[in-house]
Write a protein that holds these residues in place. Structure first.
Motif, PDB file in Angstrom:
ATOM      1  N   GLY A   1       0.822  -1.176   0.061  1.00 32.43           N
ATOM      2  CA  GLY A   1       0.092   0.024   0.001  1.00 32.43           C
ATOM      3  C   GLY A   1       0.898   1.295   0.166  1.00 32.43           C
ATOM      4  O   GLY A   1       1.863   1.299   0.942  1.00 32.43           O
ATOM      5  N   GLU A   2       0.373   2.158  -0.803  1.00 31.94           N
ATOM      6  CA  GLU A   2       1.337   3.449  -1.140  1.00 31.94           C
ATOM      7  C   GLU A   2       1.890   4.021   0.407  1.00 31.94           C
ATOM      8  O   GLU A   2       2.624   4.593   0.627  1.00 31.94           O
ATOM      9  N   SER A   3       0.564   4.152   1.250  1.00 30.12           N
ATOM     10  CA  SER A   3       0.771   4.910   2.450  1.00 30.12           C
ATOM     11  C   SER A   3       1.519   4.298   3.565  1.00 30.12           C
ATOM     12  O   SER A   3       1.835   4.713   4.495  1.00 30.12           O
ATOM     13  N   GLN A   4       1.920   3.036   3.339  1.00 22.10           N
ATOM     14  CA  GLN A   4       2.780   2.223   4.303  1.00 22.10           C
ATOM     15  C   GLN A   4       4.046   1.746   3.816  1.00 22.10           C
ATOM     16  O   GLN A   4       4.843   1.280   4.633  1.00 22.10           O
ATOM     17  N   ARG A   5       4.694   2.513   2.929  1.00 28.34           N
ATOM     18  CA  ARG A   5       6.107   2.175   2.386  1.00 28.34           C
ATOM     19  C   ARG A   5       7.061   2.679   3.337  1.00 28.34           C
ATOM     20  O   ARG A   5       8.160   2.353   3.417  1.00 28.34           O
ATOM     21  N   ASP A   6       6.851   3.480   4.096  1.00 28.90           N
ATOM     22  CA  ASP A   6       7.650   4.285   4.976  1.00 28.90           C
ATOM     23  C   ASP A   6       7.394   3.539   6.557  1.00 28.90           C
ATOM     24  O   ASP A   6       8.088   4.173   7.416  1.00 28.90           O
ATOM     25  N   GLY A   7       6.807   2.721   6.721  1.00 30.66           N
ATOM     26  CA  GLY A   7       6.361   2.269   8.016  1.00 30.66           C
ATOM     27  C   GLY A   7       5.043   1.896   8.155  1.00 30.66           C
ATOM     28  O   GLY A   7       4.225   2.591   7.723  1.00 30.66           O
TER      29      GLY A   7
ATOM     30  N   ALA B   1      -3.665 -12.774   7.788  1.00 29.32           N
ATOM     31  CA  ALA B   1      -2.620 -12.176   8.043  1.00 29.32           C
ATOM     32  C   ALA B   1      -2.343 -11.299   7.111  1.00 29.32           C
ATOM     33  O   ALA B   1      -2.393 -10.058   6.825  1.00 29.32           O
ATOM     34  N   CYS B   2      -2.065 -11.919   5.718  1.00 31.15           N
ATOM     35  CA  CYS B   2      -1.745 -11.054   4.400  1.00 31.15           C
ATOM     36  C   CYS B   2      -3.035 -10.350   3.942  1.00 31.15           C
ATOM     37  O   CYS B   2      -2.626  -9.140   3.531  1.00 31.15           O
ATOM     38  N   GLN B   3      -4.343 -10.846   3.929  1.00 32.52           N
ATOM     39  CA  GLN B   3      -5.279 -10.137   3.417  1.00 32.52           C
ATOM     40  C   GLN B   3      -5.666  -8.963   4.410  1.00 32.52           C
ATOM     41  O   GLN B   3      -5.852  -7.960   3.870  1.00 32.52           O
ATOM     42  N   GLY B   4      -5.634  -8.956   5.704  1.00 35.59           N
ATOM     43  CA  GLY B   4      -5.843  -7.823   6.512  1.00 35.59           C
ATOM     44  C   GLY B   4      -4.697  -6.937   6.485  1.00 35.59           C
ATOM     45  O   GLY B   4      -5.217  -5.914   6.282  1.00 35.59           O
ATOM     46  N   GLY B   5      -3.704  -7.170   6.262  1.00 35.35           N
ATOM     47  CA  GLY B   5      -2.511  -6.138   6.009  1.00 35.35           C
ATOM     48  C   GLY B   5      -2.656  -5.318   4.786  1.00 35.35           C
ATOM     49  O   GLY B   5      -2.549  -4.196   4.645  1.00 35.35           O
TER      50      GLY B   5
ATOM     51  N   MET C   1      -5.717  -5.160   3.204  1.00 36.23           N
ATOM     52  CA  MET C   1      -6.890  -4.197   3.146  1.00 36.23           C
ATOM     53  C   MET C   1      -6.560  -2.871   3.848  1.00 36.23           C
ATOM     54  O   MET C   1      -6.951  -1.850   3.497  1.00 36.23           O
ATOM     55  N   LEU C   2      -5.960  -3.101   4.797  1.00 36.93           N
ATOM     56  CA  LEU C   2      -5.742  -1.664   5.762  1.00 36.93           C
ATOM     57  C   LEU C   2      -4.751  -0.908   5.219  1.00 36.93           C
ATOM     58  O   LEU C   2      -4.919   0.441   5.430  1.00 36.93           O
ATOM     59  N   ALA C   3      -4.084  -1.347   4.227  1.00 35.73           N
ATOM     60  CA  ALA C   3      -3.131  -0.513   3.344  1.00 35.73           C
ATOM     61  C   ALA C   3      -3.447   0.135   2.219  1.00 35.73           C
ATOM     62  O   ALA C   3      -3.119   0.714   1.438  1.00 35.73           O
ATOM     63  N   GLY C   4      -4.952  -0.027   2.013  1.00 30.65           N
ATOM     64  CA  GLY C   4      -5.645   0.202   0.768  1.00 30.65           C
ATOM     65  C   GLY C   4      -5.173  -0.381  -0.350  1.00 30.65           C
ATOM     66  O   GLY C   4      -5.381   0.509  -1.612  1.00 30.65           O
ATOM     67  N   CYS C   5      -4.765  -1.579  -0.685  1.00 31.92           N
ATOM     68  CA  CYS C   5      -4.312  -2.266  -1.862  1.00 31.92           C
ATOM     69  C   CYS C   5      -5.503  -2.361  -2.726  1.00 31.92           C
ATOM     70  O   CYS C   5      -6.514  -2.596  -2.436  1.00 31.92           O
ATOM     71  N   PRO C   6      -5.123  -2.347  -4.080  1.00 35.24           N
ATOM     72  CA  PRO C   6      -6.127  -2.565  -5.038  1.00 35.24           C
ATOM     73  C   PRO C   6      -6.718  -4.130  -4.687  1.00 35.24           C
ATOM     74  O   PRO C   6      -6.009  -5.021  -4.324  1.00 35.24           O
TER      75      PRO C   6
ATOM     76  N   TRP D   1      -4.471  -7.401  -5.845  1.00 35.48           N
ATOM     77  CA  TRP D   1      -3.453  -7.313  -4.851  1.00 35.48           C
ATOM     78  C   TRP D   1      -3.790  -8.045  -3.718  1.00 35.48           C
ATOM     79  O   TRP D   1      -2.986  -8.911  -3.180  1.00 35.48           O
ATOM     80  N   VAL D   2      -4.850  -7.727  -3.056  1.00 34.83           N
ATOM     81  CA  VAL D   2      -5.457  -8.483  -1.853  1.00 34.83           C
ATOM     82  C   VAL D   2      -5.671  -9.636  -2.111  1.00 34.83           C
ATOM     83  O   VAL D   2      -5.509 -10.792  -1.390  1.00 34.83           O
ATOM     84  N   ARG D   3      -6.470 -10.027  -3.421  1.00 36.01           N
ATOM     85  CA  ARG D   3      -6.645 -11.445  -3.754  1.00 36.01           C
ATOM     86  C   ARG D   3      -5.302 -12.478  -3.855  1.00 36.01           C
ATOM     87  O   ARG D   3      -5.224 -13.477  -3.341  1.00 36.01           O
ATOM     88  N   ALA D   4      -4.416 -11.424  -4.310  1.00 37.12           N
ATOM     89  CA  ALA D   4      -3.098 -12.268  -4.431  1.00 37.12           C
ATOM     90  C   ALA D   4      -2.519 -12.387  -3.449  1.00 37.12           C
ATOM     91  O   ALA D   4      -2.002 -13.746  -3.094  1.00 37.12           O
ATOM     92  N   LEU D   5      -2.485 -11.641  -2.398  1.00 41.42           N
ATOM     93  CA  LEU D   5      -1.907 -11.831  -1.313  1.00 41.42           C
ATOM     94  C   LEU D   5      -2.373 -12.755  -0.477  1.00 41.42           C
ATOM     95  O   LEU D   5      -1.882 -13.445   0.444  1.00 41.42           O
ATOM     96  N   THR D   6      -3.810 -12.802  -0.247  1.00 42.48           N
ATOM     97  CA  THR D   6      -4.727 -13.547   0.355  1.00 42.48           C
ATOM     98  C   THR D   6      -4.230 -15.097   0.140  1.00 42.48           C
ATOM     99  O   THR D   6      -4.054 -16.097   0.530  1.00 42.48           O
ATOM    100  N   GLY D   7      -4.174 -15.361  -1.379  1.00 42.94           N
ATOM    101  CA  GLY D   7      -4.009 -16.734  -1.989  1.00 42.94           C
ATOM    102  C   GLY D   7      -2.312 -17.047  -1.703  1.00 42.94           C
ATOM    103  O   GLY D   7      -2.235 -18.322  -1.489  1.00 42.94           O
TER     104      GLY D   7
END
Length: 318
Positions: A59-65, A182-186, A188-193, A196-202
């Motif tokens: 997620g763009e907003s999380q890249r610095d922490g 764990a992957c899906q929630g992270g 989602m909270l980061a506002g990923c498309p 990408w959420v589906r890919a990370l969940t998988g």
């Protein structure tokens, strides 16, 4: 040292997770605080929180922490995971975890069950403060799935005719669901498309499947010092894992019937233990472990394939 390298992109955030975790489980009640200190002194790999943090990095907003909600989700995931371990040790009557006496050995089953409940309550208290409604719903659903998987597994204890699809269903619910969440929630909270959420969940689901299969193999061939528990613990408690399922279906009918009679039909303790040893050794020497490792590698390949949908960079490499 290897974990430090793998977790490098989120190492600072993992430090924040660790501090938040300790803060969250502290209690003014000395007895409760004593148990939690003991449990979290022997920290595990923090694999699930690391995955939450890494997923959020897309997620763009999380890249610095990581943001506070992402850190809190990572902590909640670890609390839920720890609660399941504490409860598992009661169910399995385990004496050791991480080479130390389990909570049930130190303080008894009553305290262990209630302490596991306490950790689950702490996880949802934390999520209620910061997480979105969608993420709270995801983790509630996942926790329900884990409990269902545990119950299904208990229903299959000493059921040596268990099939591979039945085993996979248990693993999907009991282990993979939390890694996937764990992957899906992270993400989602980061506002990923959504893609990408589906890919990370998988990725998380497939990785979790592989993780459990490897764990089931290590129960038969691992190093007891590293595992922190005796080899063959699963069979001793009547859990029928993939190496055992594969070996049993390869056996001649007569051999299988004789072995199952020794395991199930009320013979002497020594004859049952001998049958357990034989089955465990056969699973190693006749391809059961090799088959399960192969299935685990297949799930890892599927997990890696999911990452193709994600942008290249440190988080994907990790």
């Amino acid at each position: 040292e290897e974990l430090v390298q793998i977790y490098a992109p989120v190492s600072a955030d993992l430090g924040r997770v660790e501090a938040r975790l300790r803060e969250q489980v502290q209690s003014e009640e000395r007895f409760v605080d004593h148990i939690q200190t003991y449990v979290f002194e022997a920290s595990g790999k923090r694999m699930r929180p690391a995955m939450t943090l890494l997923a959020a990095r897309f997620g763009e907003s999380q890249r610095d922490g990581a943001s506070a909600p992402v850190v809190d989700l990572a902590v909640a995931i670890e609390l839920i995971h720890t609660a399941t371990l504490v409860h598992d040790d009661v169910i399995d009557e385990s004496d050791l975890r991480h080479q130390r006496a389990t909570v049930n050995v130190r303080w008894g089953n009553q305290a262990s069950v209630l302490f596991g409940d306490y950790l689950l309550a702490q996880a949802f208290r934390l999520l209620a403060r910061n997480a979105s409604r969608e993420v709270i719903s995801l983790i509630a659903e996942t926790t329900n799935t884990i409990c269902e998987g545990e119950l299904v597994e208990i229903g299959q204890v000493n059921r040596f005719e268990q099939t591979e699809p039945e085993y996979l269903n248990i693993v999907r619910k009991k282990t993979a669901a939390l890694v996937g969440a764990a992957c899906q929630g992270g993400a989602m909270l980061a506002g990923c498309p959504a893609e990408w959420v589906r890919a990370l969940t998988g990725f998380g689901m497939n990785f979790g499947m592989a993780f459990q299969m490897v764990d089931d193999c290590l129960d038969l061939i691992g190093d007891e010092e590293v595992l922190g528990k005796p080899l063959g613990s699963d069979l001793e408690t009547g859990k029928v894992t993939l190496p055992i399922i594969h070996r049993l279906r390869q056996m001649e009918t007569g051999d299988r019937r004789g072995l199952l009679n020794a395991l199930l039909d009320g013979g002497s303790l020594s004859s049952r233990q001998a049958a357990i040893r034989r089955l465990a050794e056969d699973a190693v020497s006749h391809g059961g472990v090799e088959y399960a490792f192969g299935q685990g590698r297949d799930y890892l390949r599927r997990a890696e394939k999911k990452l193709d949908a994600l942008p290249a960079g440190e988080a994907r490499d990790s």
